[in-house]
Structures are given as structure tokens and as C-alpha cells.
Design a protein around this motif. Structure first.
Motif, short mmCIF file in Angstrom:
data_model
loop_
_atom_site.label_atom_id
_atom_site.label_comp_id
_atom_site.label_asym_id
_atom_site.label_seq_id
_atom_site.Cartn_x
_atom_site.Cartn_y
_atom_site.Cartn_z
N ASN A 91 -17.82 1.14 -8.40
CA ASN A 91 -17.82 1.57 -6.99
C ASN A 91 -16.65 0.96 -6.22
O ASN A 91 -16.80 0.48 -5.09
N THR A 92 -15.48 0.99 -6.83
CA THR A 92 -14.32 0.30 -6.27
C THR A 92 -13.09 1.22 -6.25
O THR A 92 -12.89 2.01 -7.18
N LEU A 93 -12.31 1.10 -5.19
CA LEU A 93 -11.03 1.81 -5.06
C LEU A 93 -9.90 0.82 -5.28
O LEU A 93 -9.85 -0.23 -4.64
N VAL A 94 -9.01 1.15 -6.23
CA VAL A 94 -7.82 0.34 -6.47
C VAL A 94 -6.60 1.21 -6.18
O VAL A 94 -6.40 2.24 -6.81
N ARG A 95 -5.82 0.77 -5.21
CA ARG A 95 -4.66 1.55 -4.79
C ARG A 95 -3.44 0.64 -4.73
O ARG A 95 -3.46 -0.40 -4.08
N GLY A 96 -2.35 1.04 -5.44
CA GLY A 96 -1.17 0.19 -5.40
C GLY A 96 -0.07 0.72 -6.29
O GLY A 96 -0.15 1.81 -6.85
N GLU A 97 0.98 -0.10 -6.45
CA GLU A 97 2.14 0.29 -7.25
C GLU A 97 2.46 -0.72 -8.34
O GLU A 97 3.57 -0.76 -8.86
N ALA A 98 1.49 -1.53 -8.71
CA ALA A 98 1.69 -2.45 -9.83
C ALA A 98 1.83 -1.67 -11.13
O ALA A 98 1.43 -0.50 -11.23
N GLN A 99 2.38 -2.31 -12.16
CA GLN A 99 2.58 -1.63 -13.43
C GLN A 99 1.27 -1.15 -14.02
O GLN A 99 1.17 -0.03 -14.52
N ASN A 100 0.22 -1.98 -13.96
CA ASN A 100 -1.12 -1.61 -14.43
C ASN A 100 -2.10 -1.89 -13.30
O ASN A 100 -2.27 -3.05 -12.90
N LEU A 101 -2.75 -0.86 -12.79
CA LEU A 101 -3.62 -1.08 -11.64
C LEU A 101 -4.91 -1.79 -12.04
O LEU A 101 -5.42 -2.61 -11.28
N ILE A 102 -5.47 -1.48 -13.20
CA ILE A 102 -6.53 -2.31 -13.79
C ILE A 102 -6.05 -2.69 -15.18
O ILE A 102 -5.77 -1.83 -16.01
N ASP A 103 -5.95 -3.99 -15.43
CA ASP A 103 -5.35 -4.48 -16.67
C ASP A 103 -6.33 -5.40 -17.38
O ASP A 103 -6.69 -6.47 -16.87
N ASP B 18 -6.23 -3.48 -2.36
CA ASP B 18 -4.85 -3.13 -2.06
C ASP B 18 -3.97 -3.89 -3.05
O ASP B 18 -3.61 -5.04 -2.83
N GLY B 19 -3.67 -3.26 -4.20
CA GLY B 19 -2.86 -3.92 -5.20
C GLY B 19 -3.31 -3.62 -6.62
O GLY B 19 -3.15 -2.50 -7.09
N PHE B 20 -3.91 -4.60 -7.29
CA PHE B 20 -4.29 -4.44 -8.70
C PHE B 20 -5.46 -5.36 -9.01
O PHE B 20 -5.80 -6.27 -8.24
N ILE C 115 -5.56 4.86 -7.77
CA ILE C 115 -4.49 5.68 -7.20
C ILE C 115 -3.18 4.91 -7.25
O ILE C 115 -3.04 3.86 -6.62
N GLY C 116 -2.21 5.41 -8.00
CA GLY C 116 -0.88 4.83 -8.01
C GLY C 116 -0.09 5.32 -6.81
O GLY C 116 -0.11 6.51 -6.49
N THR C 117 0.62 4.39 -6.17
CA THR C 117 1.33 4.75 -4.94
C THR C 117 2.84 4.62 -5.05
O THR C 117 3.54 4.78 -4.04
N GLY C 118 3.37 4.33 -6.24
CA GLY C 118 4.81 4.19 -6.37
C GLY C 118 5.26 4.33 -7.80
O GLY C 118 4.46 4.37 -8.74
N GLU C 119 6.57 4.36 -7.99
CA GLU C 119 7.14 4.62 -9.31
C GLU C 119 6.92 3.48 -10.29
O GLU C 119 7.03 3.69 -11.50
N ARG C 120 6.60 2.29 -9.82
CA ARG C 120 6.35 1.16 -10.73
C ARG C 120 5.03 1.31 -11.47
O ARG C 120 4.82 0.64 -12.49
N CYS C 121 4.15 2.14 -10.99
CA CYS C 121 2.82 2.24 -11.61
C CYS C 121 2.93 3.00 -12.93
O CYS C 121 3.04 4.22 -12.95
N VAL D 221 0.87 -1.17 0.00
CA VAL D 221 0.00 0.00 0.00
C VAL D 221 0.89 1.21 0.00
O VAL D 221 1.83 1.31 0.68
N LEU D 222 1.02 1.31 -0.34
CA LEU D 222 1.86 2.42 0.05
C LEU D 222 1.19 2.79 1.34
O LEU D 222 0.59 1.85 1.96
#
Length: 312
Positions: free
Chosen positions: A125-137, A111-113, A155-161, A10-11
């Protein structure tokens, strides 16, 4: 079925975006004329209303009523109209891999992707938060198509997103995207509408900086970008919208009624080796203080119509 994957870490006011450091894209000036003036709303009048006096007289009195119609100001998407609605109670979830056709993801805090490997899936109606390359793929190599994403916050939480949403064969409505390098990829059979893309993550690495785009396509067909607000990094990132035929032609695009801000060139619809784009670009507004080079760079092509776009 919906199969949990391992947990991962999570960040607005338009002109209040913070400027980020770094070099611009350095692209050339637009190939089309400057924006056209917006049409003003014209007043209209009703037909005169005739009032006839009693039959004992021969006089007639006529009263004229004038009604002026006004056009309400256009209100583009923001935090109040995109993302998870305030009254939705979210349930926590790890990352998801969806392999069931027609599955519905509703009311989760992921928490992730989310990786979609099935057709006709709905995410709402969903929150996706993480640092994966594609948060919804939308994994089209594994059966994903006709994916619907609506009223969702990403919401991207890191440089990998790299991307909030990738890559094609999906529709996104009223989605709030922030924190990744690019908001969304649109590589064909894609509709993005009534959404807000903002606060993208700029990366500086050894003198090189990320080439952020709010929405980017390097080729594809049947691409619709309509009614969105895209707040790019002021005078720094590549663009708010970039539909460029880098790898294959851009065919049958519709880019209309978007509010665009920031970038080196705020809007590209151009060829870069794979042919000239075709379609319609109309009724878009670009904020002049946001870009460094030009408001738009549009390929001159009879099959690409560019009308009634304006710069404020």
C-alpha cells in the motif's frame, strides 16, 4: 530499523499507448511454431429429471433440462486492480534504507527510493516516486531476501531510473510500474504476478536508444512471471518479457497467463551463450499489432515446454 536517506528529486486501454521514436532491436524471428488456438468452452447438460405420476396411474413423464456453461472473459490487471488501493491514505516519507528483518512499510508516499538490506521485509500500500536507478532495490549483498511487495505503485520520474524493481529474491503482486527504462529485473528466486507494467521511459542519446524491457532476466533460477499485463512501447523497445541466458543459465522458469504487447519481439525466452532455458511457457496472449519482428523467440529445447500460447 527504517532509516531515512536524503531526499531525492520529485520530479487502459491496451492499444491506446503512444508510439515512441527510435530504432527497433532487430532480433531474429522465433525458433518455434506460431501460437496454438485457444480451446473453446463446451456446453454441458444435466442428467434428466424424472417425474413420476400419482400411484393410481402407470404413466411416467420425463423432463430434460439443458444448462449451458460459459467461460467468463479473462480480465488482466490494470489501474483498477494494481497499485495503491483508492481507499488508502498515504503519509509522506523521504527515501528509506531498511535494515530491520521483518520490517513492514505500509501506507507511505515515498519521495525517492526504498533500499532493502534485511530479510523478510514487506512493502505494501505504498507509492514510490523518484529518479533513482532502482526505485525498490532488494540488496542481496546486504541480507535482502524474501522481500514481498504488494499493492504498490512505482513511478520513475527521470532518465536515471533504470529499474522499477531490482534484482532478485522478491515477490511482487498487484504492483503498478511505470516511468523507468525497465519495469523489473528478475535474476532468480523471483515471482511477479497480477501486476501492470506500462509507459516505460525511452531514452535517446546520440543516436543510441534505450533497450527497454517490461521484465528482464539475464540469468537465474526459479523465476515466475504469471498473470501480468505488460504494455511495452509499441514496435520500439526490446520486449515485454526477456528471459535470456546472457550471463548465466535461465533455469526452472514459469511464464504463464500474461497479456503482452509491444516491443521488437514481444517475448524472449532464449539462450544467449549460457545455455538453453528450462521450464514452462504456456497460456500467454500476445497482441499482434504491437511488435515489429515476431511475437516470440523461444529456444528449441526439450526441457523448455512451450504450449497453448496465442497471438491475437
Amino acid at each position: 530499523m527504517i532509516r531515512p536517506a536524503p531526499r531525492t528529486l520529485v520530479l487502459g486501454a491496451l492499444l491506446a499507448l503512444a508510439a515512441c521514436s527510435g530504432d527497433g532491436d532487430g532480433s531474429s524471428a522465433p525458433t518455434t511454431d506460431d501460437s496454438l488456438a485457444a480451446a473453446e468452452a463446451a456446453p454441458t447438460t444435466t442428467e434428466p429429471a424424472a417425474v413420476t405420476a400419482p400411484a393410481t396411474t402407470s404413466s411416467t413423464t420425463t423432463t430434460t433440462t439443458t444448462t449451458t456453461t460459459t467461460t467468463e472473459p479473462r480480465i488482466w490487471p490494470d489501474a483498477s486492480t494494481t497499485g495503491v488501493p483508492d481507499d488508502v491514505v498515504l503519509r509522506p516519507s523521504d527515501s528509506l534504507t531498511i535494515t530491520e528483518a521483518g520490517a513492514i512499510v505500509d501506507g507511505l508516499e515515498v519521495d525517492g527510493f526504498i533500499l532493502v538490506q534485511a530479510p523478510d521485509v514487506v512493502i505494501r500500500n505504498t507509492l514510490v516516486r523518484g529518479e533513482a536507478q532502482n526505485l525498490i532495490d532488494c540488496d542481496t549483498q546486504n541480507l535482502c531476501e524474501n522481500l514481498l511487495i504488494e499493492d504498490t505503485t512505482i513511478i520513475g520520474t527521470g532518465e536515471r531510473c533504470q529499474n522499477g524493481i531490482g534484482f532478485n529474491r522478491y515477490t511482487a503482486r498487484r504492483v503498478d510500474i511505470s516511468g523507468c527504462i525497465d519495469g523489473a529485473k528478475a535474476h532468480g528466486f523471483t515471482t511477479i504476478e497480477d501486476s501492470w507494467i506500462h509507459d516505460l521511459r525511452r531514452i535517446e542519446d546520440g543516436g543510441e536508444s534505450s533497450h527497454n524491457d517490461g521484465i528482464q532476466s539475464t540469468g537465474g533460477e526459479d523465476i515466475v512471471v504469471r498473470g501480468n499485463r505488460i504494455d511495452a512501447i509499441p514496435q520500439r523497445q526490446t520486449s515485454a518479457i526477456k528471459l535470456s541466458a546472457d550471463r548465466r543459465p535461465v533455469v526452472d522458469v514459469l511464464v504463464e497467463d500474461n497479456l503482452l504487447y509491444g516491443g521488437t519481439i514481444t517475448m524472449y525466452v532464449n539462450d544467449q551463450g549460457a545455455g538453453a532455458p528450462t521450464g514452462l511457457v504456456r497460456d500467454n496472449v500476445i497482441v499482434s499489432e504491437g511488435y515489429t519482428t515476431a511475437p516470440w523467440r523461444i529456444t528449441s529445447n526439450p526441457a523448455l515446454e512451450f504450449v497453448d500460447n496465442e497471438e491475437w
